[in-house]
Design a protein around this motif. Structure first.
Motif, PDB file in Angstrom:
ATOM      1  N   UNK A   1      38.230   2.590  63.713  1.00  0.00           N
ATOM      2  CA  UNK A   1      39.344   2.024  62.941  1.00  0.00           C
ATOM      3  C   UNK A   1      39.168   0.509  62.791  1.00  0.00           C
ATOM      4  N   UNK A   2      38.683  -0.155  63.818  1.00  0.00           N
ATOM      5  CA  UNK A   2      38.438  -1.601  63.718  1.00  0.00           C
ATOM      6  C   UNK A   2      37.377  -1.888  62.657  1.00  0.00           C
ATOM      7  N   UNK A   3      36.296  -1.106  62.640  1.00  0.00           N
ATOM      8  CA  UNK A   3      35.274  -1.273  61.595  1.00  0.00           C
ATOM      9  C   UNK A   3      35.862  -1.027  60.209  1.00  0.00           C
ATOM     10  N   UNK A   4      36.767  -0.061  60.101  1.00  0.00           N
ATOM     11  CA  UNK A   4      37.395   0.224  58.812  1.00  0.00           C
ATOM     12  C   UNK A   4      38.243  -0.962  58.353  1.00  0.00           C
ATOM     13  N   UNK A   5      38.967  -1.577  59.269  1.00  0.00           N
ATOM     14  CA  UNK A   5      39.765  -2.743  58.896  1.00  0.00           C
ATOM     15  C   UNK A   5      38.874  -3.924  58.503  1.00  0.00           C
TER      16      UNK A   5
END
Length: 151
Positions: free
Chosen positions: A127-131
């Motif tokens: 999720x951090x990579x997606x953000x």
């Protein structure tokens, strides 16, 4: 302008977008049980779309750089701006819904501690990579929108 289509900075920005989106998918699919949540599947689909969009525009940037052509055409910039906004909206929705499910799993339901363990750490990293990928896409969206107003 920094990050403009057809420039080296735009190429770097597009490559970073699809690399972080690919990293998000790669980390997510290594987490067992991710497919039990629709939000995580939506994140994978959204990041897949972002990979296709950003990689396609990166290839166009490479072509423009090799042929020394400008991409400051009102029709192209309009297409880039609309595509960036659509993909950015989907990416933000997917990342936000996945972050909400991760918070629900880890803090409210304690699924991360109960057997069988859901790999919450891997999902949080995904999720951090997606953000990060969404943030980079938002930058290029704003640059393209700004350039569209100056053409």
């Amino acid at each position: 302008m920094l990050g403009s289509p057809g420039r080296m900075s735009g190429l770097v920005l597009r490559c970073a977008q699809w690399l972080f989106a690919a990293a998000s998918i790669g980390v997510m699919i290594t987490a067992p049980g991710f497919f039990n949540s629709t939000a995580f599947c939506y994140l994978i689909a959204s990041m897949g779309l972002q990979i296709l969009w950003s990689f396609g525009l990166a290839c166009l940037d490479v072509h423009a750089l090799r042929m020394k052509k400008s991409l400051r055409n009102s029709v192209l910039l309009c297409l880039f701006a609309i595509g960036d906004w659509v993909v950015a909206t989907l990416a933000l929705a997917a990342a936000s819904s996945s972050a909400g499910v991760v918070i629900l799993y880890s803090r409210d339901l304690d699924y991360c501690r109960l057997p069988p363990h859901i790999q919450c750490t891997k999902i949080e990293i995904s999720v951090a990579f997606a953000f990060i990928s969404w943030f980079l896409l938002a930058i290029s969206s704003l640059v393209t929108f700004w350039l569209l107003g100056t053409v």
